[in-house]
Scaffold this active site. Structure first.
Site, PDB file in Angstrom:
ATOM      1  N   SER A 246      24.787  39.811  32.128  1.00 36.30           N
ATOM      2  CA  SER A 246      25.268  38.484  31.768  1.00 36.30           C
ATOM      3  C   SER A 246      24.063  37.557  31.636  1.00 36.30           C
ATOM      4  O   SER A 246      22.918  37.979  31.850  1.00 36.30           O
ATOM      5  CB  SER A 246      26.205  37.956  32.844  1.00 36.30           C
ATOM      6  OG  SER A 246      25.443  37.611  33.982  1.00 36.30           O
ATOM      7  N   LYS A 247      24.357  36.302  31.333  1.00 35.80           N
ATOM      8  CA  LYS A 247      23.277  35.318  31.128  1.00 35.80           C
ATOM      9  C   LYS A 247      22.368  35.204  32.344  1.00 35.80           C
ATOM     10  O   LYS A 247      21.200  34.828  32.226  1.00 35.80           O
ATOM     11  CB  LYS A 247      23.882  33.957  30.802  1.00 35.80           C
ATOM     12  CG  LYS A 247      24.493  33.922  29.417  1.00 35.80           C
ATOM     13  CD  LYS A 247      24.363  32.533  28.789  1.00 35.80           C
ATOM     14  CE  LYS A 247      24.945  32.508  27.394  1.00 35.80           C
ATOM     15  NZ  LYS A 247      26.341  32.076  27.362  1.00 35.80           N
TER      16      LYS A 247
END
Ligand code: GLU
Length: 473
Positions: A240-241
């Site tokens: 994810s980010k």
């Protein structure tokens, strides 16, 4: 002859093209090309609240940048509502689907009750056999799922995976507002587009038994399914980010070569012996499902950076001129149209490509060749632009003024005789000169650097360094 392979990449435009999506697209692309099949792009934009035109544009941009050219599409599900409606009506007619009048509030309330009782919140099927439907409600359409027995997903990667039908919900295929839902549109489209292999992330594996039942109710043969292992961050959590940039376009903007990213993506789950660097033709030739592992792949940004440096190293300087140009303009190190001498720029690049890991680093290193004036690194300036080296710089400058053919071999002669004359090591001349002309203590070979800079710039920078020292003292 077996049917021609037809595969699809079916992103939902609710975000940019990310690493996981790009890997799915790539595996579909390679499988299609390996089999001389067709690669279809389908935008799954039925969720109108979360899908945007901007994301569609950005997904196409990412695909184009990665050179994942598609043969058909992009199709858009929002252009195909009539088709879903037609298929849904047929299922209704055949008694394989039924109208459901339960309101979202009622469903939510029952869901909460089931959860409170520790039961799985499954639709209770109360509209399956409704005799008198409420007159004032528009119904949704539910698919009649078999409630007994098992269903087997025969997956190209995971093998046979068994699901219990009792776990499957009578899922809504059309909402009461007439919009279709994911599991239904996917099957209708895959049928309608003659898809032979469904290759997607294994976050969809749980949807596959439901989809298989829909295929069977529609009376169509199943495609083959291949569910790709997840991509995790270094902490083993889903990528994810938090783990850094995940969008493909962000890697382009950070100066990655699309071939390097493709090469990196393919190794997330796929391998071929211990080979690490592949051309796209090799990937097409070697690609097969047998080489895809079942376990999750870990995203390793350092390895991607390493691969990128390999690709920069093996590119020709001419190729790099084109690749680095947008970064030179963006930085901004040059104005658009400023560099017309490609031969000169190629030569400058050839001195730097072994030491640049990204195009951004390459562009930044090119600054000292291109800019009119350079900035000194503070430490470098302190250490080398001082009294101790003044005589060396002055001597070398005076001698360089007399060189007519300003090439590395001639420049080297000047340095050698200066070092003899001043009775000092070559490094005591080369290092201050390096700082004077590049601002740094590290650069490619100094004679080459000076040749590329040319006589005028070299002398100006030496003069400025000498000025800096004499002003200080
Ligand atoms: N639209 C789905 C997604 O973006 C993919 C569906 C599929 O490949 O079947 O996750």
């Amino acid at each position: 002859m077996a049917d021609a392979v037809r595969v699809r990449f079916a992103p939902s435009p609710t975000g940019h093209l990310h690493i996981g999506g790009a890997r799915t697209a790539l595996f579909n692309y390679l499988f299609a090309r390996h089999n001389n099949g067709s690669f279809i792009l389908r935008i799954e934009d039925t969720d109108r609240t979360r899908s945007t035109e901007e994301y569609i544009g950005s997904i196409l941009e990412g695909m184009r940048w990665l050179n994942l050219d598609w043969d058909e599409g992009p199709y858009r599900q929002t252009d195909r509502f009539d088709i879903y409606q037609r298929y849904a009506q047929n299922l209704l007619k055949e008694g394989k689907a039924y109208p459901c009048y339960c309101s979202p509030e009622e469903l939510e309330q029952r869901r909460q009750e089931a959860l409170a009782q520790g039961k799985s919140p499954k639709y209770d099927g109360r509209c399956r056999n409704l005799n008198s439907p409420p007159p004032d409600r528009k119904p949704a359409i539910r698919f009649m799922m078999p409630q007994e027995g098992e269903i087997i997903v025969d997956d190209l990667i995971h093998g046979k995976v068994v699901f219990d039908n009792a776990q499957l919900d009578d899922l809504i295929i059309m909402r009461s507002d007439g919009t279709p839902t994911y599991n239904f549109t996917v099957v209708v489209d895959d049928v309608d587009m003659n898809i032979t292999h469904v290759i997607r992330g294994d976050d969809h594996l749980n949807n596959t038994p439901k989809q298989i039942h829909i295929y069977q109710s529609l009376g169509y043969e199943l495609p083959s399914f291949g569910h790709l292992p997840m991509i995790l961050g270094s902490d083993k959590a889903r990528l994810s980010k938090r783990h850094g940039a995940t969008s493909v376009i962000a890697y382009r903007d950070m100066g990655y070569l699309s071939e390097a990213l493709v090469n990196y993506l393919v190794r997330l789950g796929w391998s071929y012996g211990d080979q690490e660097v592949f051309t796209i033709d090799e990937l097409i030739r070697y690609f097969s499902f047998e080489h895809i592992g079942k376990s999750a792949a870990v995203f390793n940004p350092e390895k991607l950076l390493w691969l990128n440096s390999q690709y920069i190293m093996k590119s020709t300087p001419g190729e790099l001129v084109d690749l680095v140009m947008p970064f030179l303009i963006k930085e901004p190190i040059i104005n658009e149209g400023q560099i017309s001498d490609r031969v000169w720029l190629s030569k400058a690049i050839s001195t730097l490509q072994e030491r640049s890991r990204t195009l951004v680093e390459l562009a930044q290193s090119l600054t000292y060749y291109i800019a009119d004036e350079i900035e000194y690194n503070v430490k470098a300036k302190e250490k080398f632009l001082n009294e101790k080296y003044l005589a060396n710089l002055t001597e070398v400058k005076a001698s360089l003024e007399t060189v007519d053919t300003f090439v590395a071999a001639e420049i080297e002669k000047v340095f050698t005789s200066a070092s003899q004359k001043l009775e000092t090591k070559l490094g005591n001349i080369a290092q201050p000169v390096r700082v004077a002309v590049t601002g740094k203590t590290e650069s490619p070979g100094i004679f080459e650097v000076l040749e590329i800079l040319g006589k005028e710039k070299t002398l100006n920078r030496l003069a400025r360094a000498i000025h800096v020292i004499t002003m200080k003292s």
